[in-house]
Design an enzyme around this catalytic site. Structure first.
Site, PDB file in Angstrom:
ATOM      1  N   ASP A 103      -3.107  22.446  27.244  1.00 15.10           N
ATOM      2  CA  ASP A 103      -4.114  21.422  27.535  1.00 15.10           C
ATOM      3  C   ASP A 103      -5.505  22.046  27.509  1.00 15.10           C
ATOM      4  O   ASP A 103      -6.176  22.204  28.536  1.00 15.10           O
ATOM      5  CB  ASP A 103      -3.822  20.764  28.884  1.00 15.10           C
ATOM      6  CG  ASP A 103      -2.528  19.970  28.854  1.00 15.10           C
ATOM      7  OD1 ASP A 103      -2.176  19.447  27.771  1.00 15.10           O
ATOM      8  OD2 ASP A 103      -1.867  19.865  29.903  1.00 15.10           O
ATOM      9  N   LYS A 123       3.361  22.917  23.810  1.00 14.32           N
ATOM     10  CA  LYS A 123       3.052  21.500  23.618  1.00 14.32           C
ATOM     11  C   LYS A 123       1.595  21.342  23.219  1.00 14.32           C
ATOM     12  O   LYS A 123       0.692  21.850  23.899  1.00 14.32           O
ATOM     13  CB  LYS A 123       3.319  20.694  24.893  1.00 14.32           C
ATOM     14  CG  LYS A 123       3.012  19.199  24.735  1.00 14.32           C
ATOM     15  CD  LYS A 123       3.349  18.424  25.997  1.00 14.32           C
ATOM     16  CE  LYS A 123       2.291  18.532  27.068  1.00 14.32           C
ATOM     17  NZ  LYS A 123       1.054  17.764  26.731  1.00 14.32           N
ATOM     18  N   ASP A 160       2.744  16.175  21.161  1.00 18.35           N
ATOM     19  CA  ASP A 160       2.735  15.139  22.195  1.00 18.35           C
ATOM     20  C   ASP A 160       1.591  14.152  21.941  1.00 18.35           C
ATOM     21  O   ASP A 160       0.570  14.171  22.617  1.00 18.35           O
ATOM     22  CB  ASP A 160       2.582  15.811  23.566  1.00 18.35           C
ATOM     23  CG  ASP A 160       2.540  14.812  24.717  1.00 18.35           C
ATOM     24  OD1 ASP A 160       3.074  13.698  24.565  1.00 18.35           O
ATOM     25  OD2 ASP A 160       1.965  15.157  25.777  1.00 18.35           O
ATOM     26  N   LEU A 161       1.785  13.286  20.931  1.00 18.54           N
ATOM     27  CA  LEU A 161       0.752  12.303  20.592  1.00 18.54           C
ATOM     28  C   LEU A 161       1.149  10.876  20.976  1.00 18.54           C
ATOM     29  O   LEU A 161       0.350   9.955  20.833  1.00 18.54           O
ATOM     30  CB  LEU A 161       0.421  12.369  19.095  1.00 18.54           C
ATOM     31  CG  LEU A 161      -0.134  13.711  18.605  1.00 18.54           C
ATOM     32  CD1 LEU A 161      -0.506  13.632  17.135  1.00 18.54           C
ATOM     33  CD2 LEU A 161      -1.329  14.152  19.436  1.00 18.54           C
ATOM     34  N   LYS A 162       2.383  10.704  21.432  1.00 18.29           N
ATOM     35  CA  LYS A 162       2.842   9.405  21.956  1.00 18.29           C
ATOM     36  C   LYS A 162       2.510   8.251  20.998  1.00 18.29           C
ATOM     37  O   LYS A 162       1.829   7.296  21.356  1.00 18.29           O
ATOM     38  CB  LYS A 162       2.228   9.142  23.334  1.00 18.29           C
ATOM     39  CG  LYS A 162       2.500  10.223  24.373  1.00 18.29           C
ATOM     40  CD  LYS A 162       1.848   9.878  25.695  1.00 18.29           C
ATOM     41  CE  LYS A 162       2.106  10.948  26.741  1.00 18.29           C
ATOM     42  NZ  LYS A 162       1.372  12.214  26.453  1.00 18.29           N
ATOM     43  N   HIS A 206       2.251   4.954  19.194  1.00 21.04           N
ATOM     44  CA  HIS A 206       2.496   3.586  19.672  1.00 21.04           C
ATOM     45  C   HIS A 206       1.663   2.650  18.813  1.00 21.04           C
ATOM     46  O   HIS A 206       0.467   2.481  19.028  1.00 21.04           O
ATOM     47  CB  HIS A 206       2.101   3.468  21.146  1.00 21.04           C
ATOM     48  CG  HIS A 206       2.486   2.172  21.776  1.00 21.04           C
ATOM     49  ND1 HIS A 206       2.197   1.884  23.098  1.00 21.04           N
ATOM     50  CD2 HIS A 206       3.143   1.092  21.296  1.00 21.04           C
ATOM     51  CE1 HIS A 206       2.656   0.673  23.388  1.00 21.04           C
ATOM     52  NE2 HIS A 206       3.228   0.176  22.304  1.00 21.04           N
ATOM     53  N   ASP A 207       2.312   2.045  17.820  1.00 13.11           N
ATOM     54  CA  ASP A 207       1.594   1.202  16.872  1.00 13.11           C
ATOM     55  C   ASP A 207       2.621   0.321  16.161  1.00 13.11           C
ATOM     56  O   ASP A 207       3.787   0.298  16.545  1.00 13.11           O
ATOM     57  CB  ASP A 207       0.825   2.086  15.866  1.00 13.11           C
ATOM     58  CG  ASP A 207      -0.479   1.441  15.407  1.00 13.11           C
ATOM     59  OD1 ASP A 207      -0.435   0.263  14.988  1.00 13.11           O
ATOM     60  OD2 ASP A 207      -1.524   2.115  15.464  1.00 13.11           O
ATOM     61  N   ILE A 208       2.206  -0.368  15.127  1.00 12.91           N
ATOM     62  CA  ILE A 208       3.167  -1.172  14.371  1.00 12.91           C
ATOM     63  C   ILE A 208       4.169  -0.225  13.699  1.00 12.91           C
ATOM     64  O   ILE A 208       3.860   0.940  13.442  1.00 12.91           O
ATOM     65  CB  ILE A 208       2.465  -2.071  13.342  1.00 12.91           C
ATOM     66  CG1 ILE A 208       1.705  -1.234  12.299  1.00 12.91           C
ATOM     67  CG2 ILE A 208       1.521  -3.048  14.036  1.00 12.91           C
ATOM     68  CD1 ILE A 208       1.130  -2.061  11.165  1.00 12.91           C
ATOM     69  N   PRO A 209       5.383  -0.691  13.421  1.00 12.69           N
ATOM     70  CA  PRO A 209       6.434   0.197  12.911  1.00 12.69           C
ATOM     71  C   PRO A 209       6.042   1.018  11.692  1.00 12.69           C
ATOM     72  O   PRO A 209       6.337   2.224  11.640  1.00 12.69           O
ATOM     73  CB  PRO A 209       7.572  -0.778  12.589  1.00 12.69           C
ATOM     74  CG  PRO A 209       7.397  -1.891  13.571  1.00 12.69           C
ATOM     75  CD  PRO A 209       5.912  -2.055  13.704  1.00 12.69           C
ATOM     76  N   THR A 215       3.128   2.072  10.652  1.00  6.48           N
ATOM     77  CA  THR A 215       2.152   3.111  10.989  1.00  6.48           C
ATOM     78  C   THR A 215       2.814   4.262  11.731  1.00  6.48           C
ATOM     79  O   THR A 215       2.556   5.443  11.451  1.00  6.48           O
ATOM     80  CB  THR A 215       1.011   2.520  11.837  1.00  6.48           C
ATOM     81  OG1 THR A 215       0.337   1.514  11.076  1.00  6.48           O
ATOM     82  CG2 THR A 215       0.016   3.587  12.247  1.00  6.48           C
ATOM     83  N   THR A 219       3.818   9.784  33.848  1.00  5.84           N
ATOM     84  CA  THR A 219       4.024  10.262  35.222  1.00  5.84           C
ATOM     85  C   THR A 219       2.815  10.002  36.118  1.00  5.84           C
ATOM     86  O   THR A 219       2.878  10.232  37.319  1.00  5.84           O
ATOM     87  CB  THR A 219       4.357  11.763  35.233  1.00  5.84           C
ATOM     88  OG1 THR A 219       3.351  12.475  34.508  1.00  5.84           O
ATOM     89  CG2 THR A 219       5.714  12.015  34.602  1.00  5.84           C
ATOM     90  N   ARG A 277       5.429  21.087  38.994  1.00  7.08           N
ATOM     91  CA  ARG A 277       4.484  21.863  39.790  1.00  7.08           C
ATOM     92  C   ARG A 277       5.218  22.897  40.624  1.00  7.08           C
ATOM     93  O   ARG A 277       6.319  22.647  41.100  1.00  7.08           O
ATOM     94  CB  ARG A 277       3.681  20.943  40.732  1.00  7.08           C
ATOM     95  CG  ARG A 277       2.724  19.993  40.018  1.00  7.08           C
ATOM     96  CD  ARG A 277       1.542  20.749  39.440  1.00  7.08           C
ATOM     97  NE  ARG A 277       0.599  19.850  38.791  1.00  7.08           N
ATOM     98  CZ  ARG A 277       0.639  19.517  37.511  1.00  7.08           C
ATOM     99  NH1 ARG A 277       1.595  19.980  36.739  1.00  7.08           N
ATOM    100  NH2 ARG A 277      -0.272  18.713  37.002  1.00  7.08           N
ATOM    101  N   GLY A 283       2.130  22.982  32.682  1.00  2.00           N
ATOM    102  CA  GLY A 283       0.791  23.300  32.217  1.00  2.00           C
ATOM    103  C   GLY A 283       0.055  24.264  33.106  1.00  2.00           C
ATOM    104  O   GLY A 283       0.176  25.482  32.971  1.00  2.00           O
ATOM    105  N   ARG A 284      -0.714  23.731  34.036  1.00  2.00           N
ATOM    106  CA  ARG A 284      -1.629  24.533  34.846  1.00  2.00           C
ATOM    107  C   ARG A 284      -0.996  25.738  35.543  1.00  2.00           C
ATOM    108  O   ARG A 284      -1.625  26.801  35.595  1.00  2.00           O
ATOM    109  CB  ARG A 284      -2.320  23.635  35.882  1.00  2.00           C
ATOM    110  CG  ARG A 284      -3.186  22.535  35.269  1.00  2.00           C
ATOM    111  CD  ARG A 284      -3.742  21.626  36.356  1.00  2.00           C
ATOM    112  NE  ARG A 284      -4.508  20.516  35.815  1.00  2.00           N
ATOM    113  CZ  ARG A 284      -4.014  19.312  35.565  1.00  2.00           C
ATOM    114  NH1 ARG A 284      -2.730  19.076  35.784  1.00  2.00           N
ATOM    115  NH2 ARG A 284      -4.777  18.354  35.086  1.00  2.00           N
TER     116      ARG A 284
END
Length: 229
Positions: free
Chosen positions: A11, A33, A60-62, A64-67, A69, A117, A178, A207-208
């Site tokens: 990150d 990631k 990790d771009l998640k 979420h669009d029309i099928p 795309t 999360t 964590r 991450g951190r």
């Protein structure tokens, strides 16, 4: 030696920072990631470079669009050599099927995000989703499995119930990990590494606790001692 189960979240806001950390890590002990901020800044060339250095990369771009795309985006992710990518389960059945078709089994792992999360019951009420987080996560994970994807991103707090219901080979990837001394930051549904593994998680996104450590590799080594490889 079995596969690494720790995925280090890069990150960062620059490729230089990401590569500097990667140089301190061992691809035999962890994966990496690359998320929205870093990918927007550094692009696919960074992913390719990390892969050349031996690291498995979770993009990790998640999506979420029309099928159509999402399908094209998934194909592009396969082409740059990612190990894992994700889409949003809330994109629905047609989108999930399109993503699966674009990523043939054996090319890259394709997983779906259930609920972020950072979301709690108040957030779900705000957007009109019915049920509590566990119910919604279960419903979306079941949809994801039925569409043939390889797993879901979920909170470690939901991993136990998901593991009981879903197929053994269905991967559970848990962010929000964590260590005891770490703050919660912007995550609300979080867990310790040992609890996540006990609940049935396959991969832990951390991450951190690693990226901000003075000796990142040492932290990874310590975590791997707590996690069955």
């Amino acid at each position: 030696m079995k596969e690494p189960r720790i995925i280090v979240a890069l990150d960062f806001s620059s490729a230089e920072q990401a590569l500097n950390l990667a140089a301190q890590l061992d691809p035999k002990l962890c994966r990496l990631k690359v998320g929205k901020e870093l990918f927007t800044v550094a692009g696919p060339n960074l992913v390719k470079q990390l892969a050349r250095e031996g690291f498995d990369v979770f993009l990790d771009l998640k999506f979420h669009d029309i099928p159509s795309t999402v399908s094209k985006a998934c194909k592009a992710a396969v082409d740059i050599g990612v190990w894992m990518m994700n889409v949003h389960a809330l994109g629905g059945k047609k989108m999930l099927f399109a993503a699966r078709e674009a990523v043939p089994p054996g090319t890259a792992k394709l997983i779906a995000v259930t609920l972020l999360t950072s979301m709690n019951q108040d957030d779900l009420n705000d957007v009109g989703l019915q049920g509590d987080p566990k119910q919604i996560v279960m419903r979306l994970a079941d949809l994801t499995q039925n569409c043939g994807l390889d797993g879901v991103v979920c909170s470690a707090l939901e991993a136990g119930s998901l593991r009981q219901k879903l197929n053994p080979g269905f991967n559970l990837v848990t962010p929000g990990i964590r260590l005891e001394e770490n703050s919660l930051d912007d995550q609300k549904r979080v867990s310790s590494p040992s609890t996540a593994i006990k609940n049935g998680a396959d991969y832990l996104v951390i991450g951190r606790p690693i990226t901000q450590a003075q000796y990142p590799l040492q932290v990874v080594q310590q975590l791997n001692q707590l996690i069955p490889m």
